[in-house]
Design an enzyme around this catalytic site. Structure first.
Site, short mmCIF file in Angstrom:
data_model
loop_
_atom_site.label_atom_id
_atom_site.label_comp_id
_atom_site.label_asym_id
_atom_site.label_seq_id
_atom_site.Cartn_x
_atom_site.Cartn_y
_atom_site.Cartn_z
N CYS A 83 0.82 -1.21 0.00
CA CYS A 83 0.00 0.00 0.00
C CYS A 83 0.86 1.27 0.00
CB CYS A 83 -0.98 0.03 1.16
SG CYS A 83 -2.23 1.30 0.86
N CYS A 103 -5.57 2.27 -4.41
CA CYS A 103 -5.02 2.82 -3.18
C CYS A 103 -6.01 3.85 -2.66
CB CYS A 103 -3.66 3.47 -3.50
SG CYS A 103 -2.73 3.82 -2.03
P1 FAD Z 1 -0.58 -11.16 3.50
O1 FAD Z 1 -2.02 -10.82 3.50
O2 FAD Z 1 0.34 -10.37 4.34
O3 FAD Z 1 -0.50 -12.71 3.90
C1 FAD Z 1 0.68 -13.47 3.93
C2 FAD Z 1 0.40 -14.75 4.72
O4 FAD Z 1 1.48 -15.66 4.52
C3 FAD Z 1 0.28 -14.51 6.22
O5 FAD Z 1 -0.91 -15.11 6.70
C4 FAD Z 1 1.53 -15.16 6.79
O6 FAD Z 1 1.32 -15.72 8.08
C5 FAD Z 1 1.81 -16.26 5.77
N1 FAD Z 1 3.21 -16.68 5.70
C6 FAD Z 1 4.32 -15.91 5.82
N2 FAD Z 1 5.43 -16.66 5.69
C7 FAD Z 1 5.01 -17.94 5.49
C8 FAD Z 1 5.68 -19.18 5.30
N3 FAD Z 1 7.01 -19.26 5.31
N4 FAD Z 1 4.94 -20.31 5.14
C9 FAD Z 1 3.59 -20.23 5.14
N5 FAD Z 1 2.89 -19.09 5.31
C10 FAD Z 1 3.60 -17.96 5.48
N6 FAD Z 1 -4.37 -2.96 0.45
C11 FAD Z 1 -5.44 -2.44 -0.18
O7 FAD Z 1 -5.92 -3.03 -1.15
N7 FAD Z 1 -6.01 -1.26 0.22
C12 FAD Z 1 -5.54 -0.58 1.29
O8 FAD Z 1 -6.11 0.45 1.65
C13 FAD Z 1 -4.42 -1.12 1.99
N8 FAD Z 1 -3.93 -0.46 3.06
C14 FAD Z 1 -2.93 -1.03 3.79
C15 FAD Z 1 -2.50 -0.38 4.94
C16 FAD Z 1 -1.51 -0.95 5.73
C17 FAD Z 1 -1.05 -0.21 6.97
C18 FAD Z 1 -0.95 -2.20 5.37
C19 FAD Z 1 0.09 -2.86 6.23
C20 FAD Z 1 -1.37 -2.85 4.21
C21 FAD Z 1 -2.35 -2.27 3.40
N9 FAD Z 1 -2.80 -2.88 2.22
C22 FAD Z 1 -3.85 -2.33 1.53
C23 FAD Z 1 -2.04 -4.00 1.63
C24 FAD Z 1 -2.65 -5.39 1.77
O9 FAD Z 1 -2.98 -5.66 3.12
C25 FAD Z 1 -1.65 -6.41 1.23
O10 FAD Z 1 -1.23 -6.03 -0.06
C26 FAD Z 1 -2.24 -7.82 1.18
O11 FAD Z 1 -2.57 -8.27 2.48
C27 FAD Z 1 -1.29 -8.79 0.48
O12 FAD Z 1 -1.77 -10.10 0.54
P2 FAD Z 1 -0.76 -11.34 0.66
O13 FAD Z 1 -1.61 -12.54 0.80
O14 FAD Z 1 0.25 -11.27 -0.42
O15 FAD Z 1 0.03 -11.10 2.02
#
Ligand code: FAD
Length: 405
Positions: free
Chosen positions: A167, A349
């Site tokens: 983000c 965003c």
């Molecule tokens: P995540 O949701 O972070 O999930 C990763 C998962 O993998 C976790 O559950 C973790 O436990 C697991 N994991 C890690 N390592 C391992 C491993 N070795 N083995 C197995 N599992 C593992 N997005 C928007 O669309 N709009 C917004 O307004 C927005 N605002 C945001 C504000 C903040 C402050 C933050 C921090 C994020 C924001 N985001 C926003 C971004 C959004 O939350 C992320 O882009 C999104 O969660 C990414 O998804 P992901 O599944 O790739 O990662």
């Protein structure tokens, strides 16, 4: 204990990306057998942490038990992936379980590198340091405490690192909320609100940057481009800022603070960097339109961990997930992706510019606006704020994570 198990599809990571893909796979007419490797008990809706940091919600609103979102029929392996062996089609976990697969979906998100800057890890762990961050569940409520503690004569700094971050707008959203909060208290003119970013512009899409420049002027925020936080000295409440370019900027300056909201440097998880799946920067190396791995045809990736050059957001995941599922299932059926579905970099965003105000920035790989709404989203709107605060969380828990949105 050592074990060996085989699944048609193994998903590493049960966050936004992994769970959305799992839900969509299990909604298919003939669902494949799916295992999710995810160590955490809790699933977090991270976008709401911006509003938790601003005192709008308690942080508990962002968490739900992971078990609620493991789709029916899918297997949850509550362990962490530690070794990827794509030549053998296996993943090994921290419990020494070897999980083999026909297809692998890699979605472990990214890691926050608190240790990357001297003094930062120490400062963020000290509740009295004045250093806060909305980037983790653990710290996001501290932001609100520090905002309320600001007094006339204080300096409030907001920083953004030079690494990719999730983000891209979050470092400035909390700054606008802080400024609005100070205005409400009648002390905005007496507190110095300062932004330090190595960026060359306030936002990469000019249509939205134009509005943000007006917002910055309205609040009287001191924006410092080409400027990166490189060290925190919590014992002296000092931030070291390094110039990263631009005209006539000093090499290094030491800035004092009363409150500092830090967006930490971020990178691919170490287990990905150390694996054969990563590109030179450490991200899972996939084709940017199909999300298929560039070397291993039976490996796909999406979300924050993958190499696609979009803004890393949950909104991007919403468009990536159906692309990945379509392409992976076609490959499973036919051994090729003759008719791919393509992802073109959509990300959104929601730029909160104050309490009840939001600019809904939606754009693609080319930084061209890609709006979902039939009105001018470059303007600040209450309706878009209400969508972020109340609509999108519902859509997330009940739609996206259930394979319905
Ligand atoms: P995540 O949701 O972070 O999930 C990763 C998962 O993998 C976790 O559950 C973790 O436990 C697991 N994991 C890690 N390592 C391992 C491993 N070795 N083995 C197995 N599992 C593992 N997005 C928007 O669309 N709009 C917004 O307004 C927005 N605002 C945001 C504000 C903040 C402050 C933050 C921090 C994020 C924001 N985001 C926003 C971004 C959004 O939350 C992320 O882009 C999104 O969660 C990414 O998804 P992901 O599944 O790739 O990662």
């Amino acid at each position: 204990m050592s074990d060996s198990t085989h699944y048609q599809i193994v998903i590493v990571g049960g966050g936004t990306a992994g769970m959305t893909v799992a839900a969509q796979l299990r909604e298919l007419e003939n669902p494949p057998d799916v295992a999710i490797i995810e160590p955490s008990d809790t699933h977090y809706y991270q976008p709401i942490w911006t509003l938790v940091g601003a005192g709008v919600f308690d942080r508990e609103i962002s968490e739900r038990p992971m078990a609620e979102f493991i789709p029916e029929g899918a297997t949850w392996i509550q362990e962490a992936a530690v070794t990827f062996q794509p030549d053998d089609n296996t993943v090994v976990t921290d419990e020494d379980t070897t999980v083999s697969y026909d297809y692998l979906v890699v979605a472990p998100g990214l890691q926050l590198d608190w240790e990357a800057l001297p003094g930062l890890a120490e400062a963020i762990d000290d509740p009295d340091s004045g250093v806060v961050s909305n980037y983790s569940y653990e710290y996001c409520e501290d932001t609100w405490e520090e905002m309320q503690a600001l007094q006339p004569g204080d300096r409030a700094l907001f920083t953004q690192p030079s690494t990719p971050i999730k983000c891209g707008g979050a470092p400035q959203k909390i700054m606008y909320l802080t400024a609005d909060h100070l205005q409400e208290r009648g002390i905005l003119d007496d507190v110095s609100v300062e932004f330090y970013t190595p960026g060359t512009v306030i936002f990469g899409v000019e249509e939205f940057a134009r509005t943000l420049r007006k917002v910055v002027d309205r609040y009287g925020i001191d924006v410092n481009l080409y400027s990166e936080l490189t060290e925190v000295r919590p014992d002296r409440n000092e931030a070291v800022i390094q110039a990263t370019g631009g005209d006539g900027a000093p090499g290094e300056q030491v800035v004092s603070y009363d409150m500092m909201h830090v967006t930490p440097p971020q990178s691919a998880p170490d287990v990905i960097k150390e694996s054969p799946l990563s590109n030179e920067e450490g991200w899972v190396d996939v084709h940017k339109h199909t999300l298929q791995h560039t070397t291993y045809d039976n490996v796909f990736s999406l979300g924050d961990a993958c190499s696609t050059p979009n803004a890393k957001t949950g909104a991007a995941v919403r468009k990536q997930a159906p692309t990945l599922v379509h392409n992976m299932m076609q490959h499973m059926r036919t051994g090729t992706i003759a008719e791919p579905k393509e992802y073109h970099g959509y990300a959104s965003c929601p730029l909160v510019t104050g309490y009840g105000k939001l600019v809904m920035a939606e754009f693609d790989y080319d930084n061209e606006p890609d709006p979902s709404f039939p009105f001018d989203t470059t303007q600040e709107r209450y309706s878009m704020y209400a969508l972020k605060a109340y609509g999108l969380p519902q859509m997330y828990w009940h739609g996206m994570l259930r394979g319905r949105a």
